[in-house]
Design a protein around this motif. Sequence first.
Motif, short mmCIF file in Angstrom:
data_model
loop_
_atom_site.label_atom_id
_atom_site.label_comp_id
_atom_site.label_asym_id
_atom_site.label_seq_id
_atom_site.Cartn_x
_atom_site.Cartn_y
_atom_site.Cartn_z
N LYS A 6 11.25 -2.54 -3.18
CA LYS A 6 10.10 -3.31 -2.72
C LYS A 6 10.51 -4.75 -2.40
O LYS A 6 11.35 -5.33 -3.09
CB LYS A 6 9.00 -3.33 -3.78
CG LYS A 6 8.37 -1.97 -4.04
CD LYS A 6 7.59 -1.49 -2.83
CE LYS A 6 6.86 -0.18 -3.11
NZ LYS A 6 6.10 0.31 -1.94
N LYS A 7 9.92 -5.30 -1.37
CA LYS A 7 10.23 -6.66 -0.94
C LYS A 7 8.99 -7.52 -1.08
O LYS A 7 7.93 -7.19 -0.56
CB LYS A 7 10.73 -6.65 0.51
CG LYS A 7 11.99 -5.79 0.68
CD LYS A 7 12.39 -5.68 2.13
CE LYS A 7 13.64 -4.81 2.26
NZ LYS A 7 13.36 -3.39 1.95
N ASP A 8 9.12 -8.63 -1.80
CA ASP A 8 7.98 -9.48 -2.10
C ASP A 8 7.61 -10.44 -0.97
O ASP A 8 6.59 -11.13 -1.05
CB ASP A 8 8.26 -10.30 -3.37
CG ASP A 8 8.42 -9.41 -4.60
OD1 ASP A 8 7.79 -8.34 -4.63
OD2 ASP A 8 9.18 -9.79 -5.51
N GLY A 53 9.80 -1.22 2.85
CA GLY A 53 9.60 -1.77 1.52
C GLY A 53 8.67 -2.96 1.41
O GLY A 53 8.46 -3.50 0.32
N TYR A 55 5.07 -4.89 1.28
CA TYR A 55 3.73 -4.50 0.82
C TYR A 55 2.72 -5.64 0.78
O TYR A 55 1.54 -5.42 0.55
CB TYR A 55 3.83 -3.87 -0.58
CG TYR A 55 4.31 -4.81 -1.65
CD1 TYR A 55 3.41 -5.54 -2.42
CD2 TYR A 55 5.67 -5.00 -1.88
CE1 TYR A 55 3.85 -6.42 -3.40
CE2 TYR A 55 6.12 -5.86 -2.86
CZ TYR A 55 5.20 -6.58 -3.62
OH TYR A 55 5.64 -7.45 -4.57
N ILE A 80 -0.69 -0.89 -0.04
CA ILE A 80 -0.22 -2.25 0.21
C ILE A 80 -1.36 -3.24 -0.06
O ILE A 80 -2.51 -2.84 -0.30
CB ILE A 80 0.27 -2.41 1.67
CG1 ILE A 80 -0.86 -2.05 2.67
CG2 ILE A 80 1.51 -1.55 1.92
CD1 ILE A 80 -0.50 -2.25 4.12
#
Length: 237
Positions: A6-8, A53, A55, A80
């Motif tokens: 996951k990418k912030d 990835g 969200y 998401i």
Amino acid sequence: MNKLKKKDNLVVIMAGGLGKRLKPLTDNCSKSMLKIGDKPILEIILNNFIKQGFYNFYISINYKGEQIKNYFKDGAKWGININYIHEKKMMGTAGSLSLISLKDDLPLIVINGDVLTTLSYDKLMDFHKKNCAKMTVVGKSYCVKIPYGVMKKEGLRLLDFEEKPVHKALINAGIYVLEAEAINNIPKNSYYNLNELIKKMLFNGDFIAVYEMDDYWIDIGTKGGLYQAKKDVYEVF
């Protein structure tokens, strides 16, 4: 099978345009809600980010914005988070970015809501980080074939003649990576375009990198682009 990381980073999709070049298709429909295959353009854009990835999303809306909000809501259906930037007035391609409350210093991605691409955002973000850029602008090679013989002359004398030459240029693909501090250069709640931000940052001596993509890319903001995307969708996406 590896679990998707996951990418912030925030992704901001600019979907507030009037879609003038697509009239009458946009008379009663937001440009980004026009369908390519069985999905709205905006859903295809979102899905490409989700597969990679991401969200956390902001969607900047104005014209027919309620259509977008009613369809995507808070993004829970796609797993998401979606927040909306409501442009009470037209704010250009960068003005609405000043309305985002950034909670960290992660770079964010900005993409026009009329661009379809298979761009690898991992590669883009790695490039941006590696080059320590304040902003990265994605470019796409674009060729134009002149359907006539082109002459080069000096005064009245013909010097050369080239039959139907192809001119190649690197165009702005409408995709950007910005460091959080770059957002501070945007006037609050004002009409402001990204090209103005770029010029201001260049004047200040900030390093802006250019990432030249070789992935699929098409601008659906024109009828020609929209119809081509409709042909490509099942093979590309």
